[in-house]
Design an enzyme around this catalytic site. Structure first.
Site, short mmCIF file in Angstrom:
data_model
loop_
_atom_site.label_atom_id
_atom_site.label_comp_id
_atom_site.label_asym_id
_atom_site.label_seq_id
_atom_site.Cartn_x
_atom_site.Cartn_y
_atom_site.Cartn_z
N LYS A 277 -5.12 -3.00 -8.68
CA LYS A 277 -6.25 -2.82 -9.59
C LYS A 277 -6.74 -4.17 -10.09
O LYS A 277 -5.97 -5.13 -10.14
CB LYS A 277 -5.80 -1.99 -10.81
CG LYS A 277 -5.57 -0.52 -10.53
CD LYS A 277 -5.13 0.19 -11.81
CE LYS A 277 -4.84 1.66 -11.57
NZ LYS A 277 -6.02 2.46 -11.20
N ARG A 351 -1.21 11.79 -6.98
CA ARG A 351 -1.19 13.01 -6.17
C ARG A 351 0.01 13.00 -5.21
O ARG A 351 0.51 14.07 -4.85
CB ARG A 351 -2.52 13.16 -5.43
CG ARG A 351 -2.83 12.09 -4.43
CD ARG A 351 -4.32 12.01 -4.09
NE ARG A 351 -5.08 11.35 -5.15
CZ ARG A 351 -6.41 11.18 -5.13
NH1 ARG A 351 -7.12 11.64 -4.11
NH2 ARG A 351 -7.01 10.57 -6.12
N1 BES Z 1 -3.94 6.44 -12.90
C1 BES Z 1 -5.15 6.33 -12.16
C2 BES Z 1 -6.29 7.14 -12.78
C3 BES Z 1 -6.86 6.62 -14.07
C4 BES Z 1 -7.85 5.66 -14.04
C5 BES Z 1 -6.42 7.10 -15.25
C6 BES Z 1 -8.38 5.20 -15.23
C7 BES Z 1 -6.96 6.65 -16.44
C8 BES Z 1 -7.94 5.69 -16.42
C9 BES Z 1 -4.95 6.84 -10.75
O1 BES Z 1 -3.69 6.64 -10.22
C10 BES Z 1 -5.90 6.08 -9.89
O2 BES Z 1 -5.74 4.91 -9.76
N2 BES Z 1 -6.87 6.79 -9.32
C11 BES Z 1 -7.88 6.18 -8.51
C12 BES Z 1 -8.02 7.03 -7.28
C13 BES Z 1 -8.81 6.38 -6.19
C14 BES Z 1 -8.06 5.21 -5.63
C15 BES Z 1 -9.07 7.40 -5.12
C16 BES Z 1 -9.16 6.13 -9.32
O3 BES Z 1 -9.42 7.04 -10.10
O4 BES Z 1 -9.87 5.15 -9.18
MN MN Z 2 -3.51 4.72 -9.32
#
Ligand code: BES
Ligand code: MN
Ligand code: ZN
Length: 501
Positions: A277, A351
């Site tokens: 990230k 997931r």
């Molecule tokens: N934990 C994150 C989701 C999240 C993002 C929660 C911001 C709270 C605030 C999750 O694991 C994630 O990174 N999801 C990605 C999925 C994508 C890579 C398909 C997302 O939401 O960007």
């Molecule tokens: Mn994630």
């Protein structure tokens, strides 16, 4: 910690006293009596302000000289008969927030309403106390240089109502739920160097003191079970991944009965892994275990209030880190279900964890319902903002029950769609599925992914990414970890799955 008690109405001698005013500046009996006693101090103060007695109106008046009382706080009831349980909680919350910075140690709240909307004065009193306690939460263990005058001063709250015994009895149950909420908030607020898969598993173990049976599965056990989707996420971490199973048997006579099951995403830190990230805001990913914290808090609440239900809580605990041992984009893993997954993006890890946790829960416990909580996608925040969690379900009855429980507890849900066309988006060229969809509908394709691991079990998925943490003070939730889901699911159980015996 705020000490809460109940008593019959009386004018306290010291501290602050709060009294209600109805819409249109109509004083309650006690406020009118105090007004006479203070030769019009109350009506004068109201007359010189914009306070109308509307819901959420608050007016602080310094007590007139000659009295040892510190101050009088007037709070609005709104129209007579219009107060509901959440409104009463908001009053308690607002009073605590107001008093925190005044230097007062004591607050007495006089509750005088006519029964309405099923809300008796005793219930209103219990809910005011509940709201006060929930709002009084503070995570300040790492503030070592805070001066005493910066800390909230309020120590004791007395809620005054004609039937204090009944109010107290009702509050006792709510107080146990608040214990679960506070535990969950603590776990969410802790940084990821303190709460990691091993220490969080340990925290869950503390529930055994309440009669919850807690089982820990480490990596070796999970490998034998074939949980490679979950294990792949934790592969880059120095901490051992864990699956924790918590069991509360509130109906020991009904051993064979199918339990209700709750499954939580417990990514104690989500760096994104190799699909790392951006730095900005990454610190917030310490709360990517909020789903599992809610499950722990819920199990604590159920056990503490001795709920007549057989319930199972399963949490998948991993840390998603980049390293030489981390899984790569393009890797294919075989889940416990036997279905294979192409990992397109290592940041879509929640997931993967839930795939094995859901399958395991279903296979082992054959639950009558299964509900997962997860900070699963940023996309749900794009869709719903930070006022509703996303609800996905393969069962309309369960979905309706959840929507009703959410409304009643002020933890609101909004139902989102599922469907075959969305499901197709996660088909992979080389495996049974991939872990990301296309650019659009990201929270839905994530839910479709989970759906492939629940078969025909009545199931609901709550995407709580926007709700796990409150970015501002709310009536009963101070800024910070919210424990979203604990109240909601405790209510779901109480209203639908508990029975005598
Ligand atoms: N934990 C994150 C989701 C999240 C993002 C929660 C911001 C709270 C605030 C999750 O694991 C994630 O990174 N999801 C990605 C999925 C994508 C890579 C398909 C997302 O939401 O960007
Ligand atoms: Mn994630
Ligand atoms: Zn995540």
């Amino acid at each position: 910690m705020l000490k809460i008690s109940f008593a019959k109405p009386a004018l306290p001698k010291i501290g602050a006293v709060a009294m209600g005013v109805f819409d249109n500046r109509k004083l309650t009996k006690s406020a009118a009596a105090y007004d006479r006693k203070s030769r019009g101090a109350v009506t004068r103060a109201i007359g010189a302000s914009r306070f109308k007695g509307k819901k959420r109106d608050l007016l602080a008046v310094l007590a007139p000289s000659g009295s040892r009382l510190g101050r009088l706080v007037l709070y609005g009831f709104g129209k007579p008969g219009a107060l509901d349980a959440l409104g009463a909680e908001a009053i308690g919350g607002a009073l605590v927030a107001h008093l925190a910075q005044t230097g007062e140690d004591d607050l007495a709240v006089v509750v005088e309403i006519e029964a309405a909307k099923g809300l008796s004065p005793a219930t209103a009193a219990a809910r005011i106390a509940y709201g006060a306690r929930l709002r009084s939460y503070r995570f300040d263990k790492y503030r070592t240089t805070e001066k005493p005058e910066q800390k909230p001063s309020l120590k004791r709250l007395v809620v005054m109502v004609d039937d204090p015994a009944r109010a107290k009895a009702e509050f006792q149950r709510l107080d146990k739920v608040a214990d679960g909420v506070f535990f969950a908030r603590d776990l969410v607020s802790e940084p990821a160097n303190v709460i990691h898969p091993e220490s969080l598993a340990h925290e869950a173990q503390s529930l055994s003191a309440l009669g919850v049976d807690v089982e820990l599965l480490g990596e070796e056990k999970m490998r034998k079970l074939g949980m490679n989707a979950l294990l792949g996420v934790g592969h880059g971490s120095a901490k051992e991944s864990h699956l924790v199973v918590m069991r509360w048997q509130g109906r020991p006579g009904a051993k064979g009965e199918q339990p209700v099951a709750f499954v939580g995403k417990g990514v104690t830190f989500d760096s994104g892994g190799i699909s790392i990230k951006p730095a900005g805001g990454m610190e917030e990913m310490k709360w990517d275990m909020a789903g599992s914290a809610a499950v722990i808090g819920l199990m604590k609440a159920l056990a503490a209030r001795n709920a007549k239900v057989n319930a199972v809580g399963v949490i998948g605990l991993v840390e998603n880190m980049p390293s030489g041992t981390a899984q790569r984009p393009g890797d294919v893993v075989r889940s416990m279900s036997g279905q294979t997954i192409e990992v397109i993006n290592t940041d879509a890890e929640g997931r993967l964890v839930l795939a094995d946790a859901l399958w395991y829960t279903r296979e082992r416990f054959k639950p009558r319902i299964m509900i997962d909580l997860a900070t699963l996608t940023g996309a749900i925040m794009v869709a719903l903002g930070r006022e509703h969690a996303g609800l996905f379900s393969n069962n309309d009855e369960l979905a309706d029950r959840l929507l009703a429980a959410g409304k009643a507890e002020g933890e609101r849900l909004w139902r989102m769609p599922l469907g075959e066309a969305y499901d197709k988006e996660i088909n992979s060229d080389i495996a049974d599925m991939k872990n990301t969809g296309n650019r659009y509908g990201g929270s839905i394709t994530a839910a479709q992914f989970l759906k492939r691991f629940v078969k025909d079990t009545p199931w609901a998925h709550l995407d709580i990414a926007g709700m796990a943490w409150s970015e501002k003070d709310r009536p009963t939730v101070p800024k910070g970890g919210s424990a979203f889901g604990v109240r909601l699911l405790d209510r779901l159980v109480a209203d639908n799955y508990e029975s005598a015996a």
